[in-house]
Scaffold this motif. Structure first.
Motif, PDB file in Angstrom:
ATOM      1  N   ALA A  44       0.838  -1.203   0.000  1.00  0.00           N
ATOM      2  CA  ALA A  44       0.000   0.000   0.000  1.00  0.00           C
ATOM      3  C   ALA A  44       0.869   1.248   0.000  1.00  0.00           C
ATOM      4  CB  ALA A  44      -0.929  -0.012   1.206  1.00  0.00           C
ATOM      5  N   THR A  45       1.938   1.232   0.786  1.00  0.00           N
ATOM      6  CA  THR A  45       2.857   2.373   0.833  1.00  0.00           C
ATOM      7  C   THR A  45       3.557   2.563  -0.507  1.00  0.00           C
ATOM      8  OG1 THR A  45       3.222   2.068   3.209  1.00  0.00           O
ATOM      9  CG2 THR A  45       4.893   3.304   1.984  1.00  0.00           C
ATOM     10  N   TRP A  46       3.996   1.468  -1.120  1.00  0.00           N
ATOM     11  CA  TRP A  46       4.716   1.560  -2.394  1.00  0.00           C
ATOM     12  C   TRP A  46       3.824   2.147  -3.488  1.00  0.00           C
ATOM     13  CZ3 TRP A  46       4.682  -0.299  -7.425  1.00  0.00           C
ATOM     14  CH2 TRP A  46       5.887  -0.198  -8.133  1.00  0.00           C
ATOM     15  N   VAL A  47       2.558   1.731  -3.527  1.00  0.00           N
ATOM     16  CA  VAL A  47       1.635   2.230  -4.554  1.00  0.00           C
ATOM     17  C   VAL A  47       1.140   3.633  -4.211  1.00  0.00           C
ATOM     18  CG1 VAL A  47      -0.589   1.831  -5.700  1.00  0.00           C
ATOM     19  CG2 VAL A  47       0.920  -0.092  -5.203  1.00  0.00           C
ATOM     20  N   GLY A  48       0.959   3.890  -2.908  1.00  0.00           N
ATOM     21  CA  GLY A  48       0.420   5.173  -2.493  1.00  0.00           C
ATOM     22  C   GLY A  48      -1.078   5.137  -2.252  1.00  0.00           C
ATOM     23  N   ARG A  49      -1.573   3.998  -1.768  1.00  0.00           N
ATOM     24  CA  ARG A  49      -2.993   3.870  -1.418  1.00  0.00           C
ATOM     25  C   ARG A  49      -3.114   3.643   0.084  1.00  0.00           C
ATOM     26  NH1 ARG A  49      -6.272   3.230  -6.239  1.00  0.00           N
ATOM     27  NH2 ARG A  49      -7.974   3.760  -4.815  1.00  0.00           N
ATOM     28  N   GLN A  50      -4.315   3.884   0.600  1.00  0.00           N
ATOM     29  CA  GLN A  50      -4.542   3.747   2.040  1.00  0.00           C
ATOM     30  C   GLN A  50      -4.590   2.292   2.498  1.00  0.00           C
ATOM     31  OE1 GLN A  50      -4.766   6.294   4.409  1.00  0.00           O
ATOM     32  NE2 GLN A  50      -3.992   7.490   2.673  1.00  0.00           N
ATOM     33  N   HIS A  51      -5.145   1.432   1.640  1.00  0.00           N
ATOM     34  CA  HIS A  51      -5.381   0.050   2.062  1.00  0.00           C
ATOM     35  C   HIS A  51      -4.937  -0.924   0.976  1.00  0.00           C
ATOM     36  CE1 HIS A  51      -7.909   1.829   5.166  1.00  0.00           C
ATOM     37  NE2 HIS A  51      -8.606   2.442   4.222  1.00  0.00           N
ATOM     38  N   ALA A 185       6.756  -8.400 -12.862  1.00  0.00           N
ATOM     39  CA  ALA A 185       8.063  -8.010 -12.327  1.00  0.00           C
ATOM     40  C   ALA A 185       8.168  -8.303 -10.835  1.00  0.00           C
ATOM     41  CB  ALA A 185       8.327  -6.521 -12.589  1.00  0.00           C
ATOM     42  N   LEU A 186       7.043  -8.362 -10.148  1.00  0.00           N
ATOM     43  CA  LEU A 186       6.986  -8.830  -8.768  1.00  0.00           C
ATOM     44  C   LEU A 186       6.284 -10.175  -8.819  1.00  0.00           C
ATOM     45  CD1 LEU A 186       5.831  -6.761  -5.651  1.00  0.00           C
ATOM     46  CD2 LEU A 186       5.496  -9.214  -5.864  1.00  0.00           C
ATOM     47  N   CYS A 187       7.055 -11.243  -8.752  1.00  0.00           N
ATOM     48  CA  CYS A 187       6.514 -12.579  -9.003  1.00  0.00           C
ATOM     49  C   CYS A 187       6.561 -13.433  -7.743  1.00  0.00           C
ATOM     50  CB  CYS A 187       7.283 -13.252 -10.137  1.00  0.00           C
ATOM     51  SG  CYS A 187       6.646 -14.881 -10.578  1.00  0.00           S
ATOM     52  N   THR A 188       5.400 -13.957  -7.352  1.00  0.00           N
ATOM     53  CA  THR A 188       5.325 -14.876  -6.219  1.00  0.00           C
ATOM     54  C   THR A 188       4.765 -16.239  -6.641  1.00  0.00           C
ATOM     55  OG1 THR A 188       3.106 -14.104  -5.598  1.00  0.00           O
ATOM     56  CG2 THR A 188       4.986 -12.975  -4.597  1.00  0.00           C
ATOM     57  N   GLY A 189       4.700 -16.483  -7.931  1.00  0.00           N
ATOM     58  CA  GLY A 189       4.118 -17.731  -8.445  1.00  0.00           C
ATOM     59  C   GLY A 189       2.629 -17.597  -8.632  1.00  0.00           C
ATOM     60  N   GLU A 190       1.915 -17.337  -7.558  1.00  0.00           N
ATOM     61  CA  GLU A 190       0.495 -17.012  -7.560  1.00  0.00           C
ATOM     62  C   GLU A 190       0.291 -15.876  -6.566  1.00  0.00           C
ATOM     63  OE1 GLU A 190      -1.625 -18.230  -9.598  1.00  0.00           O
ATOM     64  OE2 GLU A 190      -0.537 -19.979 -10.361  1.00  0.00           O
ATOM     65  N   GLY A 191      -0.911 -15.349  -6.531  1.00  0.00           N
ATOM     66  CA  GLY A 191      -1.195 -14.288  -5.571  1.00  0.00           C
ATOM     67  C   GLY A 191      -1.525 -12.976  -6.243  1.00  0.00           C
ATOM     68  N   GLY A 192      -2.131 -12.080  -5.470  1.00  0.00           N
ATOM     69  CA  GLY A 192      -2.498 -10.777  -5.990  1.00  0.00           C
ATOM     70  C   GLY A 192      -2.784  -9.818  -4.859  1.00  0.00           C
ATOM     71  N   MET A 193      -3.147  -8.591  -5.222  1.00  0.00           N
ATOM     72  CA  MET A 193      -3.410  -7.557  -4.228  1.00  0.00           C
ATOM     73  C   MET A 193      -4.486  -6.609  -4.732  1.00  0.00           C
ATOM     74  SD  MET A 193      -2.044  -6.837  -1.156  1.00  0.00           S
ATOM     75  CE  MET A 193      -0.293  -7.218  -1.128  1.00  0.00           C
ATOM     76  N   LEU A 194      -5.375  -6.220  -3.813  1.00  0.00           N
ATOM     77  CA  LEU A 194      -6.355  -5.177  -4.076  1.00  0.00           C
ATOM     78  C   LEU A 194      -5.939  -3.937  -3.297  1.00  0.00           C
ATOM     79  CD1 LEU A 194      -9.619  -7.283  -3.553  1.00  0.00           C
ATOM     80  CD2 LEU A 194      -8.436  -6.809  -5.702  1.00  0.00           C
ATOM     81  N   VAL A 195      -6.019  -2.766  -3.926  1.00  0.00           N
ATOM     82  CA  VAL A 195      -5.710  -1.525  -3.219  1.00  0.00           C
ATOM     83  C   VAL A 195      -6.856  -0.543  -3.406  1.00  0.00           C
ATOM     84  CG1 VAL A 195      -3.206  -1.800  -3.331  1.00  0.00           C
ATOM     85  CG2 VAL A 195      -4.392  -0.652  -5.203  1.00  0.00           C
ATOM     86  N   THR A 196      -7.135   0.227  -2.366  1.00  0.00           N
ATOM     87  CA  THR A 196      -8.228   1.188  -2.391  1.00  0.00           C
ATOM     88  C   THR A 196      -7.997   2.233  -1.308  1.00  0.00           C
ATOM     89  OG1 THR A 196     -10.649   1.447  -2.277  1.00  0.00           O
ATOM     90  CG2 THR A 196      -9.653  -0.161  -0.784  1.00  0.00           C
ATOM     91  N   ASP A 197      -8.703   3.360  -1.415  1.00  0.00           N
ATOM     92  CA  ASP A 197      -8.679   4.394  -0.374  1.00  0.00           C
ATOM     93  C   ASP A 197     -10.007   4.462   0.375  1.00  0.00           C
ATOM     94  OD1 ASP A 197      -6.063   5.220  -1.086  1.00  0.00           O
ATOM     95  OD2 ASP A 197      -6.874   6.465  -2.703  1.00  0.00           O
ATOM     96  N   ASN A 198     -10.924   3.560   0.049  1.00  0.00           N
ATOM     97  CA  ASN A 198     -12.272   3.584   0.615  1.00  0.00           C
ATOM     98  C   ASN A 198     -12.312   2.751   1.893  1.00  0.00           C
ATOM     99  OD1 ASN A 198     -15.083   2.869   1.095  1.00  0.00           O
ATOM    100  ND2 ASN A 198     -15.519   3.749  -0.921  1.00  0.00           N
ATOM    101  N   ASP A 199     -12.516   3.410   3.031  1.00  0.00           N
ATOM    102  CA  ASP A 199     -12.499   2.724   4.326  1.00  0.00           C
ATOM    103  C   ASP A 199     -13.620   1.702   4.466  1.00  0.00           C
ATOM    104  OD1 ASP A 199     -10.332   4.284   5.013  1.00  0.00           O
ATOM    105  OD2 ASP A 199     -11.511   5.753   6.134  1.00  0.00           O
ATOM    106  N   ALA A 200     -14.804   2.028   3.979  1.00  0.00           N
ATOM    107  CA  ALA A 200     -15.930   1.099   4.092  1.00  0.00           C
ATOM    108  C   ALA A 200     -15.741  -0.084   3.143  1.00  0.00           C
ATOM    109  CB  ALA A 200     -17.247   1.820   3.797  1.00  0.00           C
ATOM    110  N   LEU A 201     -15.266   0.186   1.949  1.00  0.00           N
ATOM    111  CA  LEU A 201     -15.118  -0.864   0.958  1.00  0.00           C
ATOM    112  C   LEU A 201     -14.032  -1.863   1.355  1.00  0.00           C
ATOM    113  CD1 LEU A 201     -16.081  -1.947  -1.763  1.00  0.00           C
ATOM    114  CD2 LEU A 201     -14.432  -0.439  -2.885  1.00  0.00           C
ATOM    115  N   VAL A 202     -12.946  -1.395   1.958  1.00  0.00           N
ATOM    116  CA  VAL A 202     -11.874  -2.315   2.327  1.00  0.00           C
ATOM    117  C   VAL A 202     -12.350  -3.298   3.390  1.00  0.00           C
ATOM    118  CG1 VAL A 202     -10.781  -0.956   4.191  1.00  0.00           C
ATOM    119  CG2 VAL A 202      -9.408  -2.492   2.775  1.00  0.00           C
TER     120      VAL A 202
END
Length: 386
Positions: A44-51, A185-202
């Motif tokens: 989240a810090t690297w991308v610049g999102r809250q969550h 470029a960031l490879c973990t084999g499988e996996g993913g991430m969701l990022v958002t700034d919406n407190d209710a949605l997270v």
């Protein structure tokens, strides 16, 4: 993969990856633990999102996002059929209908103007991606979504580090989806991430992601049915290690791209990959060339066979979803005959992906481009052009 073949992608793995994975193995906590939380916070810090919410894959992440937004049967989501990671298939998994709009020919991304033509009373969201690393036209897409009261979902599975109008990709969607399978470029084999700034949605995203160990004694938690779509501690350890070296890795990949550009200058008819006016920086997922009008899907396949016989792995960048069996046989909305998504089909038939990773050296890039030139001549289709 044969050891003598230059692979399309080869992940980096060093002492950091070994150390963090070993720490998880020795901890006895392999799921739902502190490594996942640390990866989420750092990403989240690297991308610049809250969550940030770690998930099992980009597809699962998009599915969870649609559910959290209340999108399901009877709803439509506008997207593109031109994709590598088939995140758009999450629309089908959620029970909604994907409505394919055409792309911008130069960027390969969803065209805001063409997406606008597909909006109906059933449209609930727009899903747009940063195709092969090139950012979509996010200013126009945001205006379109806001004007019609639609959710805007950003598929950034292919574009770590790219920048548009001063902002890094992953900051434009109400929710942005990342995937960490190869050839990311960031490879973990499988996996993913969701990022958002919406407190209710997270909160909803975390709830729907998985039923946690702490929830097993609760009868109130199951108000809605969550998926088992979380990320393991082992995967998160790989992700955290990969993230720590990501900036250096992206810089090294840019050097490989520069070698490609230099070699392509002597390739008659070829143009370097297009970069749009509002785009500050592009980190390509793979080095993709567009073959000219004299090429077809079959000649591209022949070129791929020729390249492999010379020790070079390549791939068709995209097989458009609207021409794949499932979508051709489900409904009039998704299954469309050739000719309706003109630019998608032009790129789908002729986009050829070449190796791009940090293990390539200048001599190998020279060999790849020289072999590509010879292969283009061998199939009898002439020069490679946009």
């Amino acid at each position: 993969m044969d050891i003598d073949v230059i692979p399309l992608f080869e992940p980096d793995c060093g002492a950091r990856e070994h150390d963090l994975v070993r720490a998880v193995l020795q901890s006895g906590c392999w799921g739902d633990g502190p490594m996942v939380q640390a990866f989420e916070s750092a990403f989240a810090t690297w991308v610049g999102r809250q969550h940030a919410v770690a998930v099992g894959s980009g597809t699962l992440g998009c599915w969870i996002t649609l559910r959290a937004l209340g999108i399901g049967p009877g709803d439509e989501v506008i997207c593109t059929a031109h994709t590598w990671h088939q995140v758009a298939q999450a629309i089908t998994l959620a029970g909604a209908t994907p409505v394919f709009a055409d792309i911008n020919y130069w960027t390969g991304c969803l065209s805001p103007d063409k997406a606008a033509l597909k909006i109906s009373l059933q449209t609930r969201a727009v899903l747009a991606g940063n195709t092969n690393g090139h950012p979509a036209a996010w200013q126009a897409l945001r205006q379109l979504a806001d004007a019609h009261g639609l959710a805007l979902i950003e598929d950034s599975t292919e574009a770590l580090g790219s920048r548009y109008q001063g902002q890094v990709v992953g900051t434009f969607g109400d929710v942005s989806v990342f995937d960490f399978s190869a050839p990311c470029a960031l490879c973990t084999g499988e996996g993913g991430m969701l990022v958002t700034d919406n407190d209710a949605l997270v909160h909803e995203l975390r709830y729907l992601r998985q039923r946690r160990l702490a929830d097993r004694a609760s009868v109130s938690v199951g108000a809605r049915v969550p998926l088992q779509a979380g990320m393991s501690e082992l995967t998160a350890a790989l992700g955290l290690a990969q993230l720590a070296g990501l900036d250096d890795r992206l810089a090294a990949r840019q050097q490989v791209v520069a070698w490609y550009h230099e070699q392509m200058q002597s390739f008659e008819g070829i143009k370097p990959p297009y970069i749009g006016q509002d785009v500050d920086e592009v980190h390509w997922m793979l080095y993709v060339v567009h073959l000219g009008k004299r090429f077809s899907g079959s000649t591209r396949a022949q070129m791929m066979d020729d390249l492999l016989s010379c020790g070079i792995e390549s791939a068709a960048y995209s097989h458009p979803l609207h021409q794949q069996f499932y979508y051709m046989n489900t409904s009039e909305t998704t299954g469309q005959p050739r000719g309706l998504l003109i630019d998608t089909e032009r790129i789908g038939d002729r986009a050829l992906a070449l190796p791009l990773h940090t293990h390539l050296d200048e001599e190998q890039v020279q060999y790849i481009v020289k072999t590509l030139k010879d292969t283009a001549s061998n199939v009898g289709a002439g020069a490679t052009i946009y």
